[in-house]
Design an enzyme around this catalytic site. Structure first.
Site: not given
Ligand code: GLN
Length: 486
Positions: A78, A153, A177
């Protein structure tokens, strides 16, 4: 069978037996990327030259009989894990040209083990999002259905593993994420206990919630990857000084004596019926493997979204203050004064969702509002943690859906951030409590989209999770599946 189709475990056997070289395996993945990534769009950067150099070095180690389990295995990363000499953009224009002068601890560990890093993959900007549509450069497609989101994400991590462009990937999980894109793309994804994996060199979003973890094609590979990245690191003050068990050793058949909790709040109205059916089937698989199920309650579940969407933006507003055009990446050159330069750099460098979070977070932390928002959210966070502590008095793992629905079409929630925030309801509590969670492929929706099943356990009980996940996978027979790609 093409080499890229092998799981990490299978590739290990082939590499060690001398039937396959890491160079051949890496070339096979690189060719696969060339064949499918124009459509899937997992990769922001393919590090072909470095990867082939690492593969040749790995082949030497293997020939010398010194191969560690991940030696010679091509993984994607990532784009928020610092890679020395390779752009780490975090999916943001503000870091478009940022070349870290050092490796994150997990990258250093992988390199020490002879792993091949094949490229950096797409993600929501600064890991804020649930679809990867907030990436400034590329939005991955769901390999199972064209035009559908891969989740976020860590969307590029999940799509690259599901499309078999690499054998595994590292992602990060602040509120789901890793688990959510794993679920939407039909792969395995684990968020370890907070403190289990070093965060050194992870570009911070919300430091009290962020954890790095693996995405893989099966549970065996996930355990191998965890062995490769877990452990104390003095450069991360929140990493825990605790011996790392051999996770691969926890993958045994049979769940006699294990108690599986079913939290009634996670099966509330609004749960898609295909998702509910898949999880029901998962519960039956665990029972058939010898586990006993108990009904449990996590009564503060309804507050998770509100608590998370105060704490995470509050921490983000502080963490992202460093991007001001002075020390890192993008700078607006036409500004007339220093303050203008800050303002213009941040206005042009950040995308809308990141700006929204900075605004919410700054507001929640500001004097006069701190007690009402940030402090209150922190107090409720403790209640959420206590819910889990109480639940684990009567069970070893908790089973639930990962997301209320399967993947959706790109663009449908583009103007409705709240709808996306609400879809995080089943994953964010693990981050708030700091406990580990894993998403394992459970089945498919009526229109062919993958649906994952989430298992959560108490702090540092990853071995229990792996054991349950392994048995679940034996029952679903969904290890190492790949969709037909165009
Ligand atoms: N969807 C969540 C957010 O938008 C989680 C994001 C994540 O785990 N980095 O914050």
């Amino acid at each position: 069978m093409n080499p890229y189709e092998l799981s990490i475990g299978q590739a290990r056997t082939e590499l060690d037996a001398g039937r396959l070289s890491s160079r051949e395996l890496t070339l096979s993945c690189l060719q696969r990327i060339k064949d499918v990534d124009e459509t899937i769009q997992s990769f922001l950067r393919i590090t072909e030259e470095e990867a082939l150099g690492q593969a040749d070095a790995a082949d030497k180690q293997i020939a010398a009989g010194k191969a560690e389990p991940l030696c010679g295995i091509p993984l994607s990363i990532k784009d928020l894990l610092c890679t020395k000499g390779i752009v780490t953009s975090c999916g943001s224009k503000i870091l478009e040209n940022f070349v870290p002068p050092y490796d994150a601890t997990v990258i250093e560990k992988l390199k020490d083990q002879g792993t091949v890093i094949i490229g950096k993959v797409a993600m929501d900007e600064f890991a804020m999002g649930s679809t990867s549509e907030n990436c400034a450069f590329a939005v991955p497609d769901n390999p199972w259905k064209k035009g559908f989101v891969a989740g976020g994400s860590s969307g590029g991590s999940a799509s690259s593993v599901a499309a078999m462009e690499c054998l595994g990937s590292l992602g990060s999980d602040t509120g789901g994420s890793i688990r959510q894109p794993a679920s939407l793309c039909g792969v395995v994804g684990m968020k370890p206990t907070y403190g289990r994996v070093s965060r050194y060199g992870l570009v911070a979003f919300a430091s009290s919630l962020d954890q790095i973890g693996p995405l893989s094609r099966d549970v065996t590979d996930c355990a191998m990857m965890m062995n490769g990245i877990a452990g104390y690191d003095k450069r991360d003050s929140t990493s825990i000084q605790k011996a790392t068990p051999d996770y691969s050793a926890s993958l045994s058949q049979g769940l006699k004596g294990m108690k599986v909790g079913i939290p009634r709040e996670y099966f509330a109205a609004g749960l898609d019926k295909d998702v509910a059916a898949v999880v029901e089937n998962g519960i039956q698989i665990l029972r058939d493997a010898g586990a006993e199920t108990v009904d449990i309650s996590l009564p503060h579940t309804e507050y998770c979204v509100a608590v998370y969407y105060l704490i995470a933006p509050a921490e983000a507003s502080s963490n992202l203050a460093r991007y001001d055009g002075v020390a890192y990446g993008y700078r607006e050159m036409d500004a007339e004064s220093l303050v203008d330069m800050y303002r213009e750099t941040r206005s042009h460098g950040f995308g809308d969702e990141v700006k929204r979070r900075i605004l919410i977070g700054t507001y929640a932390l500001s004097s006069g509002y701190y007690d009402a928002y940030y402090k209150k959210a922190s107090q409720v966070r403790t209640l959420i943690l206590q819910d889990f502590q109480k639940a684990y008095e009567s069970c070893d793992v908790i089973i639930s859906p990962v997301t209320p629905t399967p993947a959706w079409q790109k663009g449908v929630h583009a103007d409705d951030p709240l709808a996306l925030y609400l879809s995080d309801i089943l994953t964010i509590s693990a981050n708030l409590a700091g406990i580990p969670g894993i998403s394992v492929p459970g089945g498919f929706s009526a229109d062919g989209l993958p649906i994952g099943i989430q298992l959560q356990a108490a702090h540092f009980q990853e071995e229990t999770l792996f054991k349950a996940a392994y048995n679940l996978e034996l029952g679903t027979k969904l290890a190492n599946r790949c969709p037909e790609l165009g």
